[in-house]
Design a protein around this motif. Structure first.
Motif: not given
Ligand code: SF4
Ligand code: SF4
Lengths: 242, 299
Positions: A59-64
Motif C-alpha cells: 500500500i505504501h507505494r501508491c502515488w494516488q
C-alpha cells in the motif's frame, strides 16, 4: 464541479433559507457552504495494520494517480466504491473517514482491473481484501456474506481436498440464514432438468451425497489446519487484538 | 500432457469437461488426468490465506511433475489456470512463499514443487499450439458458417498481467488487453466473430451468491453488449464465467424483468460441433441456456 461535490459528505454541505452575513444575503442554494472540519483522531498505525494483512503489503507505494478507481468494475456500478480514495485515507491514518464506507469495501469482485492499471504495483485488489479483513477483525463490521462464503469454501477444501458445489452452496445459504429455494435458482434448475436425461440426474444427485474427496489427504489437512491457525494468531497480534 | 479438470468440471462445468475431452479425441490430443488432484483454491481460499492457495496449486503441479513426469499441465478452467500460474509466479519470486509451501508439503508427505518444473497452459493454448488453425480447417466436418459469436474471456485468463509472462510477446502470442486465441480458433471453424467490447469484463463471479445484485448487473451489461454487437451466442472458456452468465441471465429476467435471449456455449462445444461430434456428447443439453436453438441454424 458536480464530481467534486459528490466527494463531500452531504452532512457537511450547508445551505441556509435565510442568512445575512455582514449585510450580504447568502440565503439559498447559490451560497452553499462546505462545513470546515478538524481531524484530530489520526490512527498513525493504520497503514501498518493494513500492510500486515495478506494483500495489503504494498500500500505504501501508491502515488494516488487514480487509475485503479478509473478501471474499477464495482466503481462503474457504484461511484462510492473508490479504491484510490480509501488507500489515501489509510495512508493518512484517517480511520473515521474510512469507516463511513465500511459497508461497501467488501464488495470488490477481485477482477484485478485495478492491478492491471496500477503503475506502482500496489496490488489494489489485495489492499481491498486486506481492508475488508481489517474491518472485520477490528469488529467494525460483521462478517460479510463474501467472507462467510470464503469460509464455507475453504473449510471444505481443507477438510476433503475438493469442493462439491451443491454442498458449498447449501452450506452458504444455511450459514447466512437465507432460503435455498430462491425463485431464480428454482427456475434455473427447472430449465436444466427439462433437458437432462434421467440417468445423468441420478448421477448428479449421487455426487452430492458421496462428496468427492482427494485420496491421501489427511496429512495435508493437518498441515493446513495448523498453518491457518498460526496465521490467525499472527494477524491478531499485528493488530493488537486481545 | 497432464490434465487438471478441477472441481467445477465435475459439477456445474460437467459439459465443459465432456466437450474438452471430446474435442481432444477428435483432434488426436491426449490427456492424462492428474492423479488424486485437489482443489486449486478457486476465488475463495486466497481470501482466507493466499499462501494456502499457493500450496493447493503447488500440490497439483508437484504430482504432475514428480509422479507423472509431465512437463505441461493443461487446465481448461480460468480459475485453475490462473491459480497455477499465480503459484508458479510466487514460488519463483517470493522466498516466503517457497518456505511456506516447502514446510506444508513436507508435513503433507509429498515432494515440494519447484518453480519451473511444469508449464501451465489453458485449453485454448492446448488446441491453438497443439493443432493450430490450418489443421483445424482441414478437419472441419461442419462449418460454423452463419453463426455470430461474441468471444468472452473474463478476468482470470489475462489479469493480473505479471503472472502470464508468455503473453503480450508480439505476433502469435496471446494479448492481455485484446485476447484473441478463442476468436482465432472459432474463426477457423467458420464462425463469424462479432466486434465485442466486453471480452475481458468481469461477470462478478466471485460474488455470484454473496452479492447477487451486483453480479446480475455486471452480467446484464455483458449480455446486452453481446446482443448489441449482433451475437447469437457467447462463446465461453471458463466454467465460472459460463455458469455466471447463465445464472444471472435467469436472475435478471426473474428479479429485474430484464430479458435477454443470447445463448451461451463453451468454445469446446462449438469446436466439437464443427468437428462433427454429436451435441449430446458435448453436453449441450446440460447448459441452462438452450444452445440447440442457435445450433439448429447450422446443423
Ligand atoms: S479488483 Fe476490486 S478494486 Fe480492483 S478493479 Fe476489481 S472490483 Fe475494483
Ligand atoms: S492505480 Fe495504483 S498508484 Fe494509482 S491510485 Fe491506484 S493504487 Fe495508487
Amino acid at each position: 464541479m458536480i464530481h467534486e461535490k459528490s466527494l463531500i459528505r452531504p452532512e457537511n454541505l450547508k445551505t441556509h433559507d435565510k442568512l445575512v452575513i455582514d449585510g450580504v444575503d447568502v440565503s439559498g442554494h447559490w451560497s452553499t457552504f462546505i462545513q470546515s472540519r478538524v481531524v484530530t483522531d489520526y490512527n498513525e498505525a493504520l497503514q501498518d495494520e493494513i500492510a500486515a494483512l495478506p494483500g495489503g503489503e504494498h500500500i505504501h507505494r501508491c502515488w494516488q494517480c487514480g487509475s485503479c478507481t478509473n478501471a474499477c468494475t464495482v466503481n462503474a456500478v457504484n461511484p462510492d466504491f473508490n479504491p484510490r480514495f480509501w488507500i489515501y485515507l489509510i495512508r493518512m491514518g484517517m480511520e473515521s473517514e474510512l469507516l463511513r464506507d465500511k459497508d461497501i469495501i467488501w464488495q470488490c469482485v477481485s477482477c484485478n482491473k485495478c492491478t492491471y492499471a496500477c503503475p506502482r504495483d500496489v496490488f489494489p485488489e489485495g489492499v481491498m481484501k486486506a481492508t475488508a479483513h481489517w474491518l472485520q477483525l477490528k469488529g467494525h463490521t460483521p462478517k460479510s456474506k463474501s467472507t462467510i462464503f470464503d469460509e464455507v469454501f475453504a473449510e471444505q477444501v481443507i477438510a476433503t481436498g475438493k469442493i462439491e458445489e451443491g454442498r458449498t452452496i447449501r452450506g452458504f445459504f444455511a450459514r447466512t440464514g437465507q432460503p435455498l429455494m430462491q425463485d431464480w435458482l428454482v427456475e434455473m434448475a427447472k430449465r436444466v432438468a427439462r433437458r437432462l436425461p434421467f440417468k445423468q440426474g441420478i448421477a448428479m444427485a449421487l455426487a452430492a451425497v458421496f462428496r468427492p474427496r482427494t485420496r491421501k489427504w489427511s496429512k495435508a489437512r493437518a498441515a493446513l489446519t495448523e498453518y491457518v491457525h498460526e496465521q490467525e494468531t499472527r494477524q491478531r497480534k499485528a493488530l493488537n487484538l486481545e | 500432457m497432464a490434465y487438471y479438470p478441477g472441481c467445477a468440471l465435475e459439477g456445474t462445468g460437467h459439459a465443459y469437461n465432456e466437450s474438452t475431452k471430446a474435442v481432444g479425441s477428435a483432434l488426436g490430443l491426449k490427456l492424462d488426468e492428474v492423479k488424486d488432484w485437489n482443489c486449486c483454491g478457486a476465488m475463495e481460499v486466497k481470501n482466507i490465506d493466499p499462501k494456502v492457495q499457493t500450496y493447493l496449486s503447488s500440490r497439483v503441479m508437484s504430482i504432475a511433475a514428480n509422479e507423472m513426469h509431465a512437463k505441461v499441465v493443461m487446465a481448461p478452467c480460468n480459475g485453475c489456470y490462473h491459480n497455477l500460474k499465480k503459484a508458479e509466479y510466487d514460488l519463483e519470486h517470493d522466498a516466503s512463499s517457497r518456505e511456506t509451501v516447502a514446510r506444508i508439503s513436507e508435513k503433507a508427505g509429498h515432494e515440494t514443487y519447484q518453480a519451473g518444473q511444469v508449464e501451465t497452459i489453458h485449453a485454448l493454448d492446448w488446441i491453438k499450439d497443439g493443432v493450430g488453425e490450418e489443421e483445424l480447417k482441414r478437419r472441419l466436418k461442419n462449418s460454423l458458417k452463419g453463426l455470430k459469436v461474441a468471444n468472452y474471456y473474463g478476468c482470470m485468463y489475462t489479469r493480473p498481467r505479471h503472472i502470464f509472462p508468455e503473453k503480450d510477446k508480439g505476433p502469435g502470442s496471446e494479448s492481455t488487453l485484446q485476447p484473441h486465441f478463442m476468436d482465432d480458433l472459432l474463426a477457423a471453424a467458420g464462425a463469424q466473430n462479432v466486434d465485442f467490447p466486453l471480452k475481458t469484463a468481469c461477470c462478478g463471479g466471485a460474488h455470484t451468491l454473496s452479492d447477487s445484485d451486483t453480479s446480475t448487473q455486471l452480467v446484464l451489461n455483458i449480455l446486452r453488449a453481446a446482443e448489441a454487437a449482433g451475437a447469437d451466442v457467447i462463446a465461453t472458456e471458463c466454467p465460472t464465467c459460463h455458469s455466471g452468465l447463465e445464472m444471472h441471465q435467469v436472475r435478471a429476467e426473474k428479479v429485474l424483468g430484464e430479458k435477454t435471449t443470447v445463448k451461451m456455449l463453451y468454445f469446446t462445444q462449438l469446436l466439437g460441433i464443427a468437428l462433427g461430434v454429436a451435441p449430446r456428447k458435448l453436453g449441450v443439453h446440460e447448459n441452462v441456456s438452450d444452445g440447440m436453438e442457435v445450433l439448429k441454424k447450422i446443423l
